[in-house]
Design a protein around this motif. Structure first.
Motif, short mmCIF file in Angstrom:
data_model
loop_
_atom_site.label_atom_id
_atom_site.label_comp_id
_atom_site.label_asym_id
_atom_site.label_seq_id
_atom_site.Cartn_x
_atom_site.Cartn_y
_atom_site.Cartn_z
N LEU B 70 0.83 -1.21 0.00
CA LEU B 70 0.00 0.00 0.00
C LEU B 70 0.87 1.25 0.00
CD1 LEU B 70 -2.88 -0.77 2.53
CD2 LEU B 70 -2.62 -1.50 0.18
N GLU B 71 0.40 2.24 -0.75
CA GLU B 71 1.04 3.56 -0.75
C GLU B 71 0.33 4.46 0.26
OE1 GLU B 71 4.10 3.22 -2.27
OE2 GLU B 71 3.70 5.05 -3.41
N ASP B 72 -0.99 4.39 0.25
CA ASP B 72 -1.79 5.03 1.29
C ASP B 72 -3.06 4.22 1.43
OD1 ASP B 72 -3.29 5.97 -0.97
OD2 ASP B 72 -1.88 7.64 -1.10
N GLY B 73 -3.92 4.63 2.36
CA GLY B 73 -5.10 3.84 2.64
C GLY B 73 -4.79 2.78 3.68
N ARG B 111 -10.31 -12.58 7.20
CA ARG B 111 -10.93 -11.83 6.11
C ARG B 111 -10.16 -10.52 5.99
NH1 ARG B 111 -16.42 -9.22 5.04
NH2 ARG B 111 -16.90 -10.31 3.13
N CYS B 112 -9.89 -10.13 4.79
CA CYS B 112 -9.07 -8.97 4.58
C CYS B 112 -9.82 -7.95 3.73
CB CYS B 112 -7.80 -9.45 3.89
SG CYS B 112 -6.58 -8.22 3.71
N VAL B 113 -10.12 -6.79 4.31
CA VAL B 113 -11.01 -5.81 3.68
C VAL B 113 -10.33 -4.44 3.61
CG1 VAL B 113 -13.28 -4.71 3.84
CG2 VAL B 113 -12.95 -6.99 4.79
N VAL B 114 -10.55 -3.73 2.51
CA VAL B 114 -10.03 -2.36 2.41
C VAL B 114 -10.92 -1.45 3.27
CG1 VAL B 114 -9.53 -0.42 0.87
CG2 VAL B 114 -9.19 -2.78 0.07
N GLN B 115 -10.31 -0.85 4.28
CA GLN B 115 -11.07 -0.01 5.22
C GLN B 115 -11.03 1.45 4.77
OE1 GLN B 115 -13.56 -0.80 7.36
NE2 GLN B 115 -12.14 -2.15 8.41
N ILE B 116 -9.86 1.89 4.33
CA ILE B 116 -9.72 3.25 3.80
C ILE B 116 -9.09 3.09 2.40
CG2 ILE B 116 -8.58 5.50 4.06
CD1 ILE B 116 -8.46 4.94 7.09
N GLY B 117 -9.78 3.57 1.40
CA GLY B 117 -9.31 3.39 0.02
C GLY B 117 -7.97 4.08 -0.22
N GLY B 118 -7.23 3.61 -1.21
CA GLY B 118 -5.95 4.23 -1.51
C GLY B 118 -5.27 3.58 -2.69
N ARG B 119 -4.00 3.95 -2.89
CA ARG B 119 -3.23 3.40 -4.00
C ARG B 119 -2.31 2.30 -3.50
NH1 ARG B 119 0.31 7.54 -5.47
NH2 ARG B 119 0.08 8.12 -3.29
N ALA B 120 -2.01 1.36 -4.38
CA ALA B 120 -1.15 0.25 -3.98
C ALA B 120 -0.43 -0.31 -5.20
CB ALA B 120 -1.99 -0.85 -3.34
N ALA B 176 -5.16 4.78 11.90
CA ALA B 176 -5.78 5.07 10.61
C ALA B 176 -5.22 6.38 10.03
CB ALA B 176 -7.30 5.16 10.77
N HIS B 177 -5.04 7.36 10.91
CA HIS B 177 -4.54 8.66 10.47
C HIS B 177 -3.12 8.53 9.92
CE1 HIS B 177 -3.62 13.13 11.41
NE2 HIS B 177 -4.29 13.06 10.30
N ASP B 178 -2.29 7.73 10.58
CA ASP B 178 -0.92 7.49 10.11
C ASP B 178 -0.91 6.90 8.70
OD1 ASP B 178 0.10 8.27 12.51
OD2 ASP B 178 0.43 6.23 13.28
N ARG B 179 -1.92 6.08 8.41
CA ARG B 179 -1.91 5.34 7.15
C ARG B 179 -2.69 6.02 6.04
NH1 ARG B 179 -1.01 2.47 11.46
NH2 ARG B 179 0.30 0.61 11.36
N SER B 180 -3.57 6.91 6.43
CA SER B 180 -4.42 7.56 5.44
C SER B 180 -3.68 8.75 4.83
CB SER B 180 -5.70 8.01 6.13
OG SER B 180 -6.29 9.07 5.43
N ALA B 181 -4.02 9.08 3.58
CA ALA B 181 -3.33 10.18 2.92
C ALA B 181 -3.90 11.53 3.35
CB ALA B 181 -3.44 10.02 1.41
N SER B 182 -5.04 11.53 4.04
CA SER B 182 -5.62 12.82 4.44
C SER B 182 -6.18 12.75 5.86
CB SER B 182 -6.73 13.22 3.45
OG SER B 182 -7.95 12.67 3.85
N ASP B 183 -6.67 13.90 6.34
CA ASP B 183 -7.24 13.95 7.68
C ASP B 183 -8.68 13.44 7.71
OD1 ASP B 183 -4.93 15.13 8.60
OD2 ASP B 183 -5.67 17.18 8.36
N THR B 184 -9.21 13.18 6.53
CA THR B 184 -10.62 12.80 6.43
C THR B 184 -10.73 11.40 5.85
OG1 THR B 184 -11.05 15.09 5.90
CG2 THR B 184 -12.84 13.55 5.47
N ARG B 224 -13.25 13.34 10.47
CA ARG B 224 -12.16 14.28 10.19
C ARG B 224 -11.36 14.47 11.48
NH1 ARG B 224 -10.56 18.51 6.80
NH2 ARG B 224 -12.32 18.19 5.43
N ILE B 225 -10.06 14.26 11.40
CA ILE B 225 -9.19 14.45 12.56
C ILE B 225 -8.87 15.94 12.68
CG2 ILE B 225 -6.98 13.82 13.66
CD1 ILE B 225 -8.39 11.27 13.13
#
Lengths: 238, 251
Positions: B70-73, B111-120, B176-184, B224-225
């Motif tokens: 993963l790149e983000d998400g 089970r492995c699910v995408v929780q926050i979408g992103g690029r990979a 989640a915030h560490d891994r997500s590309a945005s605050d939202t 939103r953080i």
């Protein structure tokens, strides 16, 4: 307390990882040191480089998280299906303590020696990686189990996993120790175990628990026991 | 498996570009930590894709076909009981690789699910397995990551056992915030309850408290953080323990 080194040449390979190694690993197996582990012994401390890894024959070792002295909980258990010291082969440390719960025999080797053999011997490498996967799978359900299942179910699961790991119906363990492993109070364990004794499933005496009716205990355990047992079986048939 | 992949024409270009400047362009910390010799072997096989929220990457017991850097998400590994209760046993973001079980065994137990979408970047599992045995650097990084993952899974179990929904929600938001590309990021209260192994009503109460203190804004299923410091001070030590384990992987 240090492990006692056995000089009588015993140390038969009840350990299932060692038993699965092909004959050409014989020379390396000879380099393992037979030791006796005693209850209460600490094999490694949190964030400490692992000096020796242990292939267990008849001992039972708990991997314990110690958030504080009062809130400890077992995150995993190792018996003759595995080794104590997985972080050493992965090249790291973990913030957990490894402690002997039931004394018995083991074979040990230094952290560096297992690391180099792991790199050299593809059979050992595959067996240890499979075991790492099984350990990871064992740790994860303890999360869901601690969250959703009753103490009665969890105590039953714990007794069965310990029985399989040691290969004996007789476990030398106090209520106090089980309480710390399950992250609960001693009084709660006494109540739950008392109920099982009255039902004729187990017998308790000073520091000992005998499992009299494994099927009955299994009926009381949560499904986590079946999941764990199946993973261990799959590990040794693949 | 259904996921939106980049159109073929652009894929080649993207692969070339990433191969040229891997340390700069890559956000995935496993790929970044590879010696350039190993990276050059892997790079031609990496396929840029985007993962959207809700995609199931693996079902329980399924043989792994592709692994994902993963790149983000963020991706969740979920465990469940036969009563339908679920719990997140670990997460993966740009610090790791989704499908590490493929170098340890064959199939995944979760089970492995995408929780926050992103690029990979996706990679065939057979290629990862083959190069894991041949490339010293890749081997070392993946084993270190496995060690960190064991800590994450164990610490999540400990956290679920001892800590309040408030502390656990804080830990989860920080991870989640560490891994997500945005605050939202979109995440309904129902979904939060499922990952924390808690009831929706409890999540709702805790979320309202965070909002009142200005730590987050939570409306229509979007978090939103606003005040990360507040979350850090309200979280249990498990966040630190997990982050410390992962920081050793590419140290």
């Amino acid at each position: 307390m240090k492990p006692t080194v056995n000089r009588d040449g015993s140390g038969q390979r009840a350990n299932r990882i060692l038993a699965a190694l092909p004959k050409n690993s014989y020379a390396w197996l000879q380099s393992l040191e037979p030791v006796t582990l005693h209850q209460g012994m600490v094999l490694y401390e949190p964030d400490e480089a692992i000096e020796h890894v242990y292939f267990l024959n008849s001992a039972l070792v708990s991997i314990i998280s110690m958030n504080s002295e009062v809130s400890t909980v077992e995150i995993g258990m190792v018996g003759n299906e595995g080794i104590v010291g997985v972080p050493a082969i992965l090249g790291g440390v973990t913030p957990y303590r490894a402690m002997v719960q039931v004394g018995g025999d083991a074979l040990r080797v230094s952290g560096e020696a297992i690391y180099s053999e792991f790199r050299r011997n593809p059979f050992l490498r595959d067996l240890l990686l499979q075991y790492t996967n099984a350990f990871l799978i064992q740790v994860a359900p303890s999360s869901i189990c601690n969250c959703y299942h009753t103490l009665q179910e969890r105590l039953s699961r714990w007794l069965l996993v310990a029985r399989d790991a040691v290969g004996s119906d007789l476990l030398f363990i106090t209520h106090d120790v089980i309480a710390r492993l399950l992250g609960t109070r001693r009084a709660s364990i006494t109540v739950a175990a008392g109920l099982m004794q009255r039902a004729g499933l187990i017998r308790m005496s000073r520091g000992q628990i005998t499992i009299l009716d494994p099927d009955g205990v299994e009926a009381m355990a949560c499904e986590c026991y079946g999941i764990l047992r199946d993973h261990v079986r799959r590990l040794h048939t693949s | 498996m259904v996921y939106g992949s980049v159109p073929t024409g652009r894929r080649n270009l993207a692969t070339v570009r990433t191969a040229l400047s891997h340390a700069v362009a890559m956000k995935n910390r496993i790929l970044k930590a590879l010696p350039s010799k190993d990276y050059r072997i892997i790079a031609p096989h990496l396929k840029p894709i985007s993962l959207s929220k809700g995609i199931v990457l693996y079902e329980v017991g399924e043989k792994i076909g592709d692994v994902f850097f993963l790149e983000d998400g963020m991706v969740s590994y979920l465990s469940g009981t036969s009563d339908g209760e679920t719990l997140e046993v670990s997460v993966v973001g740009n610090e790791g690789v989704v499908g590490i079980a493929s170098i340890l065994g064959d199939s995944t137990a979760f089970r492995c699910v995408v929780q926050i979408g992103g690029r990979a970047y996706s990679l065939k599992r057979d290629i990862l397995r083959r190069e894991f045995k041949r490339c010293e650097g890749l081997n070392r990084v993946l084993l270190h990551y496995t060690n960190a993952l064991v800590v994450q899974v164990a610490q999540t179990a400990v956290c679920n056992k001892f800590h309040s929904v408030e502390e656990r929600f804080c830990r989860w938001l920080l991870m989640a915030h560490d891994r997500s590309a945005s605050d939202t990021f979109p995440m309904t209260q129902e979904e939060v309850a499922r990952v924390l192994g808690s009831r929706r009503a409890s999540v709702s109460v805790v979320a309202a408290g965070f909002q009142k203190r200005g730590a987050i804004r939570y409306s229509r299923g979007v978090i939103r953080i606003l005040d990360r410091k507040y979350l850090e001070s309200s979280s249990c030590e498990c966040y630190e323990t997990i982050a410390a384990a992962h920081s050793k992987v590419d140290a």
